[in-house]
Every structure is written in structure tokens, then in C-alpha cells.
Motif scaffolding. Structure first.
Motif, PDB file in Angstrom:
ATOM      1  N   THR A   5       0.852  -1.202   0.000  1.00 30.30           N
ATOM      2  CA  THR A   5       0.000   0.000   0.000  1.00 30.30           C
ATOM      3  C   THR A   5       0.884   1.247   0.000  1.00 30.30           C
ATOM      4  O   THR A   5       0.918   1.995   0.984  1.00 30.30           O
ATOM      5  CB  THR A   5      -0.918  -0.006   1.233  1.00 30.30           C
ATOM      6  OG1 THR A   5      -0.092  -0.168   2.422  1.00 30.30           O
ATOM      7  CG2 THR A   5      -1.935  -1.131   1.182  1.00 30.30           C
ATOM      8  N   LEU A   8      -1.069   4.653   0.629  1.00 27.45           N
ATOM      9  CA  LEU A   8      -1.677   4.671   1.960  1.00 27.45           C
ATOM     10  C   LEU A   8      -0.612   4.761   3.044  1.00 27.45           C
ATOM     11  O   LEU A   8      -0.837   5.393   4.090  1.00 27.45           O
ATOM     12  CB  LEU A   8      -2.534   3.422   2.154  1.00 27.45           C
ATOM     13  CG  LEU A   8      -3.400   3.371   3.416  1.00 27.45           C
ATOM     14  CD1 LEU A   8      -4.411   4.515   3.430  1.00 27.45           C
ATOM     15  CD2 LEU A   8      -4.132   2.027   3.529  1.00 27.45           C
ATOM     16  N   ASP A   9       0.544   4.162   2.803  1.00 26.43           N
ATOM     17  CA  ASP A   9       1.626   4.216   3.786  1.00 26.43           C
ATOM     18  C   ASP A   9       2.064   5.652   4.064  1.00 26.43           C
ATOM     19  O   ASP A   9       2.568   5.958   5.151  1.00 26.43           O
ATOM     20  CB  ASP A   9       2.832   3.410   3.295  1.00 26.43           C
ATOM     21  CG  ASP A   9       2.557   1.910   3.245  1.00 26.43           C
ATOM     22  OD1 ASP A   9       1.554   1.472   3.854  1.00 26.43           O
ATOM     23  OD2 ASP A   9       3.325   1.195   2.583  1.00 26.43           O
ATOM     24  N   GLU A  31      -6.179   0.805  -2.123  1.00 30.44           N
ATOM     25  CA  GLU A  31      -5.289   0.373  -1.039  1.00 30.44           C
ATOM     26  C   GLU A  31      -6.010   0.393   0.302  1.00 30.44           C
ATOM     27  O   GLU A  31      -5.792  -0.480   1.160  1.00 30.44           O
ATOM     28  CB  GLU A  31      -4.054   1.279  -1.003  1.00 30.44           C
ATOM     29  CG  GLU A  31      -3.144   1.107  -2.203  1.00 30.44           C
ATOM     30  CD  GLU A  31      -1.923   2.014  -2.156  1.00 30.44           C
ATOM     31  OE1 GLU A  31      -1.703   2.669  -1.103  1.00 30.44           O
ATOM     32  OE2 GLU A  31      -1.182   2.086  -3.165  1.00 30.44           O
ATOM     33  N   GLU A  35      -6.558  -2.709   2.848  1.00 30.58           N
ATOM     34  CA  GLU A  35      -6.158  -2.637   4.251  1.00 30.58           C
ATOM     35  C   GLU A  35      -7.294  -3.073   5.174  1.00 30.58           C
ATOM     36  O   GLU A  35      -7.074  -3.805   6.146  1.00 30.58           O
ATOM     37  CB  GLU A  35      -5.713  -1.213   4.589  1.00 30.58           C
ATOM     38  CG  GLU A  35      -5.399  -0.963   6.056  1.00 30.58           C
ATOM     39  CD  GLU A  35      -4.089  -1.585   6.511  1.00 30.58           C
ATOM     40  OE1 GLU A  35      -3.751  -1.424   7.697  1.00 30.58           O
ATOM     41  OE2 GLU A  35      -3.399  -2.222   5.696  1.00 30.58           O
TER      42      GLU A  35
END
Length: 639
Positions: A5, A8-9, A31, A35
């Protein structure tokens, strides 16, 4: 396989999300959905609602300057993606576990949660309050309420919209139309929304822009001409929402993040006063990985293997109380055609889905409308029908005035089956059935019962059906029974009579409901210290078994009452009877064990009851403390 991801990270806060370009938002949504699925495989819990609002959540936090702009989630099990985007991703796998994230929005958990919500249909009222407060203080922030999962079926939503249309405060209501509550949505409103979508297909981007220009003209000079054209087109003209004073926009595809951003941008930049309703169409559980059909779109799931998608399930040792109630009601309805069952959008949670399959013409799901459910039952009762209203204890709180005014005062024989009594585990304080004993036992001529096991539940159900001159209620816990043999059919119990299970001396343990087996275990433990308690099951919180109470008070040195309800319930009535009849005048030591005077947080039921001080060891400690035997008390603590 490790989850990848990359975008998103990077998103630790919504500010970082807002730094991305719009073309990246589709990847963020994908993403984020991955998650949620990965986290759910490890924790279980609410699932479908969050998956259905992934794109909406991304768009809201991208367009609006949260937390200054307020986002209020209704039925906030929709809020898992919101939690991930607002700095809580590192704790998402602790959700609904003791010490972890709460399963719903919670003000004390994050500045991005401006309003706590776990029951439904509160968002518009709360959002309107915030919007009016903003106007009073001269602020200019945005306030957005997201209502969905069937929450528009509750009357409170319309009370709020009626008020919002009159006040004309700037407010955005997003109607997340997924044709679901926990179960499929029911009622005329769901049919109305379906007709809107059928008559007005999901809007293209060009149509969205045209609609927004008509609804929110850039200057007053063009407003009249555009409004006339808008009205003549038939788009957005005369919906119920507009008749309540809202500007209606939609229906819009709730899974197209680009379209959502376009709409929300224009609504945000609108300088006109007045409330707006944005109607989006979504699929609950959108993008879930399971292949098997599920009518409830995987509202909640157990932990599952992300490779095989097999959900973890422990083999039950005993049937659940819910299943025993449902089967018992079916058995009685086979013999009595006047029995009907009513639920408020919880057919599977209350077991009435099974009853509905057998007796569809005698099953009524009224939607998220507990107040209506109670008074509807009262009307049925006036005509000789035997209504059974199956509602979680925590949700019956929403209909308390109807219980008092429409049922109790008129002595109508409505039967209330209150599932999830006591502490309920991962759903936490908002769903605990802590207060029903306190709020029902104070009502004149109400019969209130609490079974100590599943066999007693069958007897009490039959007993309630036999009561035709006043209302009655039975409360029972969530989860499995204790494994006792079940009678082929329940038997009518003598009203207001308890039972003694063990005869002893010096100490009497008087239990109401599900803590009886903790009392029996405590009695076993006390036997190791040479003590032999009497153990009694009250069965009825109202009317009290006064003969049993008198016997226990007169023949014992210590009397301990135990209940899985808040103070003010069973013990309060026992004490009032004893005080009024001189049973406290001769040195009897009385101890009352109730739920504590604080909201018990989420965790497993075992963890919650330990925190509440209602385990067998707490009973032992209470007894030894009352006897004034500190040495034994220290030994118990050491063990």
C-alpha cells in the motif's frame, strides 16, 4: 503475502491525503479497501459498511479540511476507513479489543471524531446542532452528516431534517443509499429511494456539473434562468427532501471517487445558505473477497484466512440464547395463531429471521424505528393479538416513553424479549444491556424476568405469552447458553416466585439472571473454607418473591444479591422491600453486586465482567469481606 500500500503508507493524516493529485485517489481507495480486508481477516468485526464507503471517505477527507470541518458518521461502524485515514491505522488491528480502538466513533479517541455514535439516526440532529453553533459563533467551517445503513428509516432523522429545513443553516447531509441496514432495508422509504434511482439513473460527470451549476449558480444574475431550466427538466424537482427545504443532488455513484470529489468541491464552495442532501448509491460490502452469496453483505465477519477466505468459527458447546428464544417462539406460534413477532431492523440478531421463515405473515420488521415498534405492538394488543417485541436491551432505551405511555399505563399485554442483556463484549458500552432492570422495574404492574440458563428462557417465554392482563419482559444475555437440557416445550412459571438451588446456612446468595452459575462456583469455592452458602435464583425482578427474600433474610447472617444490571434495578427493589418490612433491623449484613457506576469499555465478556467485579471470585471476596474474615480474604487473593 505482504500487503503493498505505497500511497496509503504515506497518509498519516488527512492533510497528507489532500496533498495528492486527484488522479491518485483511485489508488488510495483501492489500497484502503485492501487494508480493511486484511485487518478484518485478523480481527473480525464490522466489515461490509466500511467497505461500502471507502470512496466516500477518501473524497470527504480530500475535499474538506478536517478536523476543522466536522464529519459526523451515523451508525458509525461505517467509520473504519475514516479511522485509518485519521492517524489510527497503526491501531486498526486492535479494534473492538480491550484497550484497542473502539468499534464506533468516539470523541475521546480522536479530534476527527466530533460526535460519538453507535446507535443509528443521530447524525443529522448532531450536525445541525454543530452548524447552528458555528453560525452563532461566526464561524465558517463545514458540517457534514453521513447517514446510511437504513438509518433514514428512523423518525429522528426526519425530525432533524424538518428542523434543518426551517433553520436554513448551511449543512451537508450525505445519504448513503445501500438498500441495507444490517439486514436488507424495509419499508416505504427504501422503495421511494429505489424509485428515485430507477427514474434518475446514476449521473455522468457532465450531468453532475450541469446539476451543480443549476443548484449552485456562480452569481445571482444567472440563478433565475438556471433554476427555471432546472425545474423544467424534472431533475431534482419535488423530491421529498426538497419539500423539507433541502437542495437535492443525486443520485451519484458512491464508488466513483472522481465524481464524488467534483460534487463535494462544488457543495463546499457554495456560498448559499441552506441544507443540501447529496444522494449517493453504494453497495454494502463493495469489493469484499468472498464468493458465497450473503444477503447481509458481510455486515460483520469472524477472523478469516486471507488465502482461503474461510472464517474462523468455534464449535458451540450449547445453543445460543437467541436461537433458543427463536425456536421457543416458533413452537408456541404453532399452537397459537394470535402470536406475532416484531423487530426493528434486527431479524437475524434477535432470531426472528427463523420465525419469519416459518411465519412470514406474522413477522414485522419495522426498520430502525423502536418507538414505532412498541406502539405498533400496543395497538395489536388492544385487539387481542399477542405481540412479542424482540429488541436488544440497549435499543429498547430509544422507545422508553412508548413503553411507559403506550404500554405500561394502559396495562397492555405486550411482551418484550430483550436480547443482549448485561455486558456484550466487543461492541462496548453503547451496546451493553445495562439499564433495563432499572428502567422497567420502576413501572407499576410490569412483570420482569431474567433466566439463569436457556431452559429457564423457554419457560419464561411461555410464561410471558400466558400473561394477558399487563406487560412483561424477559432479558437474556448474548452468546451461548450454559448447556443444560432443554425441555420439549416451556412451562408456565408461577408469577413472582423464585427457587432455591442449594440449601445452606449463614450466607445467602440471591442471583437474578445470568450470574447464577458464577454464584454456584463461588459457593463451591466458599466450601473450601468451611462455608455452605444458600444459593437462590430470583427468576423475577418484578414482582419480587417477598416470601423468599424474607426467608433468606431471617435465616442467614449475610445476604448478597447479584445481577448483571446497573444500580437501581433488582437490588434496589429488594432493599426497599426489606427496609420497609423491618428485615434490616436485626443486624443482617446485606451486600449488593451490580454493574459499576461507570461505562465498562469494550473487550471480551469475561474481561468486562472481571472489570465490573461480577465474577465468582468477586462473589467470594464480597462474602468474606461481609463476614469480616480478612485472613481468608488474603488467601483468596493469593489464589
Amino acid at each position: 503475502m505482504a500487503l503493498k500500500t505505497p500511497l496509503l503508507d504515506r497518509i498519516v493524516t488527512p492533510e497528507i491525503l489532500r496533498s495528492l493529485n486527484p488522479g491518485q485517489l483511485r489508488q488510495v481507495a483501492d489500497e484502503l479497501r485492501a487494508e480493511i480486508i486484511d485487518a478484518a481477516s485478523q480481527t473480525g468485526g464490522h466489515f461490509g459498511a466500511g467497505l461500502g464507503v471507502v470512496e466516500l471517505t477518501v473524497a470527504l477527507h480530500y475535499v474538506f479540511a478536517t478536523p476543522d470541518d466536522r464529519i459526523i458518521w451515523d451508525v458509525s461502524h461505517q467509520a473504519y476507513p475514516h479511522k485509518i485515514l485519521t492517524g489510527r491505522r497503526d491501531r486498526i488491528r486492535s479494534i473492538r479489543q480491550k484497550g484497542g480502538l473502539y468499534g464506533f466513533t468516539k470523541r475521546s479517541e480522536s479530534a476527527y471524531d466530533p460526535f460519538g455514535a453507535a446507535h443509528s439516526s443521530t447524525s443529522i440532529s448532531a450536525a445541525l446542532g454543530m452548524a447552528v453553533a458555528r453560525d452563532m459563533k461566526g464561524g465558517d467551517n463545514n458540517v457534514i452528516a453521513i447517514i446510511g445503513d437504513g438509518a433514514m428509516s428512523a423518525g429522528m432523522a426526519y425530525e432533524a431534517m424538518n428542523n434543518a429545513g426551517a433553520l436554513n443553516s448551511r449543512l451537508l447531509v450525505v445519504l448513503n443509499d445501500n438498500a441495507m441496514s444490517i439486514a436488507p432495508a424495509v419499508g416505504a422509504l427504501s422503495h421511494y429511494l429505489a424509485r428515485i434511482v430507477a427514474d434518475n439513473p446514476l449521473m455522468s460527470l457532465d450531468a453532475i456539473k450541469e446539476r451543480l451549476e443549476a443548484a449552485f449558480p456562480v452569481d445571482f444574475a444567472t440563478a433565475q434562468a438556471r433554476a427555471q431550466s432546472y425545474a423544467e427538466s424534472g431533475l431534482g424537482n419535488g423530491t421529498m427532501f426538497e419539500n423539507l427545504g433541502f437542495t437535492y443532488v443525486g443520485p451519484v455513484d458512491g464508488h466513483d471517487v472522481e465524481h464524488l470529489v467534483t460534487v463535494l468541491d462544488r457543495i463546499r464552495d457554495n456560498d448559499r445558505q441552506g441544507p443540501v442532501l447529496l444522494h449517493i448509491v453504494t453497495e454494502k460490502g463493495h469489493g469484499h473477497p468472498f464468493t458465497a452469496p450473503n444477503a447481509e453483505k458481510y455486515h460483520s465477519v469472524n477472523k478469516f484466512d486471507p488465502e482461503t477466505l474461510v472464517q474462523a468459527k468455534s464449535a458451540p458447546k450449547a445453543p445460543s440464547y437467541t436461537a433458543v428464544f427463536a425456536q421457543g417462539l416458533i413452537e408456541e406460534a404453532e399452537h397459537d395463531p394470535s402470536i406475532v413477532a416484531i423487530t426493528a431492523a434486527m431479524p437475524s440478531g434477535t432470531g426472528l429471521d427463523a420465525f419469519g421463515k416459518r411465519f412470514p405473515e406474522r413477522t414485522y420488521d419495522v426498520g430502525i424505528a423502536e418507538q414505532h415498534a412498541v406502539t405498533f405492538a400496543a395497538g395489536l394488543a388492544t385487539e387481542g393479538i399477542r405481540p412479542v417485541v424482540a429488541i436488544y436491551s440497549t435499543f429498547l432505551q430509544r422507545a422508553y416513553d412508548q413503553v411507559v405511555h403506550d404500554v405500561a399505563i394502559q396495562r397492555l399485554p405486550v411482551r418484550f424479549a430483550m436480547d443482549r442483556a448485561g455486558l456484550v463484549g466487543a461492541d462496548g458500552a453503547t451496546h451493553a444491556g445495562s439499564y433495563d432492570l432499572a428502567y422497567l422495574c420502576c413501572l407499576p404492574d410490569f412483570v420482569v424476568m431474567a433466566p439463569s440458563d436457556e431452559a429457564e428462557l423457554k419457560h419464561m417465554l411461555v410464561t410471558s405469552l400466558a400473561i394477558d392482563d399487563r406487560p412483561s419482559a424477559l432479558r437474556y444475555p448474548r452468546g451461548e447458553g450454559v448447556g443444560v437440557p432443554l425441555p420439549e416445550r416451556g412451562q408456565v412459571l408461577p408469577i413472582g416466585k423464585g427457587r432455591i438451588l442449594r440449601e445452606g446456612n449463614r450466607i445467602a446468595l440471591l442471583s437474578l439472571g445470568s450470574r447464577l452459575h458464577e454464584c454456584l462456583r463461588a459457593a463451591d469455592e466458599l466450601g473450601h473454607y468451611g462455608l455452605r452458602p444458600t444459593v437462590a435464583d430470583a427468576r423475577f425482578a418484578k414482582p419480587l418473591d417477598t416470601a423468599l427474600i424474607r426467608q433468606l433474610a431471617q435465616e442467614h447472617e449475610v445476604l448478597v444479591t447479584i445481577e448483571d444490571g446497573a444500580a437501581g434495578g433488582f437490588a434496589a427493589h429488594v432493599l426497599q422491600y426489606m427496609a420497609g418490612n423491618g428485615l434490616l433491623d436485626n443486624g443482617l449484613k446485606v451486600r449488593t453486586m451490580t454493574l459499576p457506576d461507570f461505562f465498562v469499555g469494550h473487550g471480551t465478556p469475561e474481561q468486562q465482567y472481571a472489570e465490573a467485579g461480577l465474577t465468582w471470585s468477586d462473589v467470594v471476596t464480597t462474602v468474606l469481606g461481609a463476614l469480616g474474615q480478612p485472613q481468608l480474604l488474603r488467601e483468596v487473593g493469593a489464589n
